[in-house]
Design a protein around this motif. Structure first.
Motif, PDB file in Angstrom:
ATOM      1  N   MET A 100     150.594 -64.375  82.738  1.00  0.00           N
ATOM      2  CA  MET A 100     149.555 -64.101  81.740  1.00  0.00           C
ATOM      3  C   MET A 100     148.494 -63.180  82.329  1.00  0.00           C
ATOM      4  SD  MET A 100     149.978 -65.827  78.801  1.00  0.00           S
ATOM      5  CE  MET A 100     148.384 -66.289  78.147  1.00  0.00           C
ATOM      6  N   LEU A 101     148.165 -62.150  81.577  1.00  0.00           N
ATOM      7  CA  LEU A 101     147.107 -61.237  81.986  1.00  0.00           C
ATOM      8  C   LEU A 101     145.757 -61.777  81.532  1.00  0.00           C
ATOM      9  CD1 LEU A 101     148.840 -57.897  80.967  1.00  0.00           C
ATOM     10  CD2 LEU A 101     148.380 -58.642  83.305  1.00  0.00           C
ATOM     11  N   GLU A 102     144.728 -61.522  82.319  1.00  0.00           N
ATOM     12  CA  GLU A 102     143.377 -61.915  81.939  1.00  0.00           C
ATOM     13  C   GLU A 102     142.830 -60.880  80.960  1.00  0.00           C
ATOM     14  OE1 GLU A 102     138.858 -62.330  83.776  1.00  0.00           O
ATOM     15  OE2 GLU A 102     140.544 -61.833  85.102  1.00  0.00           O
ATOM     16  N   ILE A 103     142.589 -61.301  79.731  1.00  0.00           N
ATOM     17  CA  ILE A 103     141.997 -60.420  78.718  1.00  0.00           C
ATOM     18  C   ILE A 103     140.483 -60.528  78.836  1.00  0.00           C
ATOM     19  CG2 ILE A 103     141.724 -59.982  76.254  1.00  0.00           C
ATOM     20  CD1 ILE A 103     144.574 -61.069  75.869  1.00  0.00           C
ATOM     21  N   ILE A 104     139.831 -59.398  79.100  1.00  0.00           N
ATOM     22  CA  ILE A 104     138.379 -59.434  79.289  1.00  0.00           C
ATOM     23  C   ILE A 104     137.617 -58.940  78.062  1.00  0.00           C
ATOM     24  CG2 ILE A 104     138.518 -59.258  81.800  1.00  0.00           C
ATOM     25  CD1 ILE A 104     138.012 -56.305  81.608  1.00  0.00           C
ATOM     26  N   TYR A 105     138.335 -58.316  77.097  1.00  0.00           N
ATOM     27  CA  TYR A 105     137.678 -57.869  75.859  1.00  0.00           C
ATOM     28  C   TYR A 105     138.741 -57.633  74.803  1.00  0.00           C
ATOM     29  CZ  TYR A 105     135.025 -55.164  72.453  1.00  0.00           C
ATOM     30  OH  TYR A 105     134.445 -54.734  71.300  1.00  0.00           O
ATOM     31  N   GLN A 106     138.432 -57.986  73.563  1.00  0.00           N
ATOM     32  CA  GLN A 106     139.338 -57.679  72.458  1.00  0.00           C
ATOM     33  C   GLN A 106     138.568 -57.664  71.148  1.00  0.00           C
ATOM     34  OE1 GLN A 106     142.731 -60.283  72.122  1.00  0.00           O
ATOM     35  NE2 GLN A 106     143.669 -59.106  70.473  1.00  0.00           N
ATOM     36  N   ASP A 107     138.823 -56.643  70.335  1.00  0.00           N
ATOM     37  CA  ASP A 107     138.345 -56.621  68.960  1.00  0.00           C
ATOM     38  C   ASP A 107     139.496 -56.080  68.107  1.00  0.00           C
ATOM     39  OD1 ASP A 107     138.283 -53.795  69.187  1.00  0.00           O
ATOM     40  OD2 ASP A 107     136.149 -53.763  69.666  1.00  0.00           O
ATOM     41  N   GLU A 108     139.233 -55.612  66.926  1.00  0.00           N
ATOM     42  CA  GLU A 108     140.340 -55.170  66.069  1.00  0.00           C
ATOM     43  C   GLU A 108     140.892 -53.803  66.452  1.00  0.00           C
ATOM     44  OE1 GLU A 108     139.154 -53.806  61.961  1.00  0.00           O
ATOM     45  OE2 GLU A 108     137.268 -54.821  62.523  1.00  0.00           O
ATOM     46  N   TRP A 109     140.194 -53.076  67.352  1.00  0.00           N
ATOM     47  CA  TRP A 109     140.644 -51.734  67.750  1.00  0.00           C
ATOM     48  C   TRP A 109     141.055 -51.639  69.215  1.00  0.00           C
ATOM     49  CZ3 TRP A 109     135.796 -52.509  65.360  1.00  0.00           C
ATOM     50  CH2 TRP A 109     135.740 -52.166  64.005  1.00  0.00           C
ATOM     51  N   ILE A 110     140.422 -52.440  70.062  1.00  0.00           N
ATOM     52  CA  ILE A 110     140.521 -52.259  71.510  1.00  0.00           C
ATOM     53  C   ILE A 110     140.862 -53.580  72.187  1.00  0.00           C
ATOM     54  CG2 ILE A 110     139.175 -51.708  73.596  1.00  0.00           C
ATOM     55  CD1 ILE A 110     137.417 -49.907  71.815  1.00  0.00           C
ATOM     56  N   ILE A 111     141.619 -53.494  73.268  1.00  0.00           N
ATOM     57  CA  ILE A 111     141.836 -54.649  74.128  1.00  0.00           C
ATOM     58  C   ILE A 111     141.772 -54.172  75.580  1.00  0.00           C
ATOM     59  CG2 ILE A 111     144.360 -54.432  74.127  1.00  0.00           C
ATOM     60  CD1 ILE A 111     144.420 -57.555  74.143  1.00  0.00           C
ATOM     61  N   ALA A 112     141.173 -54.968  76.446  1.00  0.00           N
ATOM     62  CA  ALA A 112     141.052 -54.619  77.864  1.00  0.00           C
ATOM     63  C   ALA A 112     141.457 -55.814  78.708  1.00  0.00           C
ATOM     64  CB  ALA A 112     139.622 -54.191  78.201  1.00  0.00           C
ATOM     65  N   VAL A 113     142.128 -55.532  79.814  1.00  0.00           N
ATOM     66  CA  VAL A 113     142.579 -56.590  80.721  1.00  0.00           C
ATOM     67  C   VAL A 113     142.092 -56.308  82.130  1.00  0.00           C
ATOM     68  CG1 VAL A 113     144.645 -57.001  79.333  1.00  0.00           C
ATOM     69  CG2 VAL A 113     144.769 -55.443  81.293  1.00  0.00           C
ATOM     70  N   ASN A 114     142.172 -57.347  82.950  1.00  0.00           N
ATOM     71  CA  ASN A 114     141.900 -57.215  84.381  1.00  0.00           C
ATOM     72  C   ASN A 114     143.262 -56.995  85.045  1.00  0.00           C
ATOM     73  OD1 ASN A 114     141.036 -57.329  87.018  1.00  0.00           O
ATOM     74  ND2 ASN A 114     140.024 -59.322  86.828  1.00  0.00           N
ATOM     75  N   LYS A 115     143.595 -55.758  85.319  1.00  0.00           N
ATOM     76  CA  LYS A 115     144.908 -55.428  85.868  1.00  0.00           C
ATOM     77  C   LYS A 115     145.057 -56.005  87.279  1.00  0.00           C
ATOM     78  CE  LYS A 115     147.499 -51.510  87.733  1.00  0.00           C
ATOM     79  NZ  LYS A 115     147.463 -52.076  89.095  1.00  0.00           N
ATOM     80  N   PRO A 116     146.159 -56.726  87.538  1.00  0.00           N
ATOM     81  CA  PRO A 116     146.400 -57.202  88.900  1.00  0.00           C
ATOM     82  C   PRO A 116     146.788 -56.046  89.822  1.00  0.00           C
ATOM     83  CG  PRO A 116     147.658 -58.462  87.259  1.00  0.00           C
ATOM     84  CD  PRO A 116     147.149 -57.237  86.587  1.00  0.00           C
TER      85      PRO A 116
END
Length: 238
Positions: free
Chosen positions: A1-17
């Motif tokens: 599982m990736l750590e999702i640090i932000y998400q809305d209806e347009w954008i998603i950001a993760v903490n890349k390992p």
């Protein structure tokens, strides 16, 4: 599982390992895990690449949740409207802060660029650096009877391939764990004495104005276990 640090209806950001490729590549045919595919399966929808982080680099990685969002975010990168902050542990003591304004010659991959025509060109490259802490440890490495390290904050103003790694090497303070532009003896010493088996470069924050809501956003990614352990060993935890 990736750590999702932000998400809305347009954008998603993760903490890349660290040591995870962003997407599938014929250059790494034997790899089985990729951020893009893992995230798609995790959230149950397609994601669209906007930018990349080198395989050994960890930290903030952003995707569009539609092709339109991907295009809008990509334009922000192209127009230098994304503000990026990285952290690194480098060899030696680097003092204060400053700007590295050192042009870099294009790096062509022997396989990916085998059909490229013309000579690689030299491009302007600018990086701001700031020293946060320094330490001397009583372990001999190479011809030295002790080892010194600096914790630095890096802000690239241009986006050249391996820019931060090459600029720190240019200053003779290569990033620990850099196998392409770093110091092999220092890398081995860090692995032996501190359990460091990765490139100590982390994309900590990414700031921009949201292309759909016009609101300012700063995304932050926490540091992994290896980072936390080294900060503790060096007395930089606080």
């Amino acid at each position: 599982m990736l750590e999702i640090i932000y998400q809305d209806e347009w954008i998603i950001a993760v903490n890349k390992p660290a040591n995870m490729l962003v997407h599938r590549s014929w250059l790494a045919r034997h790899e089985t895990q990729f951020v893009m595919q893992t995230l798609r399966d995790q959230i149950g929808q397609h994601v669209f690449t906007v930018h990349r982080l080198d395989r050994p680099t960890s930290g903030v990685l952003i995707f569009g949740l539609s092709s339109e969002a991907g295009r809008e975010l990509s334009q922000l990168f192209e127009q230098h409207k994304m503000s990026k902050t990285y952290h690194a542990i480098v060899r030696g003591w680097i003092e204060g802060e400053g700007v590295v304004d050192y042009p870099l010659r294009e790096e062509h991959d022997k396989i990916a660029n085998k059909f490229a025509t013309g000579e690689p060109v030299t491009q302007s490259a600018i990086t701001h650096y700031k020293t946060l802490a320094q330490v001397e440890m009583p372990y001999p490495i190479g011809r030295y009877d002790c080892c010194r390290y600096s914790w630095v904050e890096l802000a690239p103003k241009t986006g050249r391939k391996h820019q931060l790694r090459r600029h720190m090497s240019h200053l003779r303070h290569p990033i620990i764990g850099d196998t392409a532009h770093g110091d092999l003896k220092q890398n081995r010493g860090a692995a032996e004495h501190f359990g460091c088996q990765r490139l100590m470069l982390h994309a900590s924050t990414l700031s921009f104005v949201h292309p759909f809501t016009a609101q300012p956003i700063t995304l932050e990614a926490g540091m992994d276990e290896i980072w936390q352990r080294m900060l503790q060993q060096f007395g930089w935890k606080d």
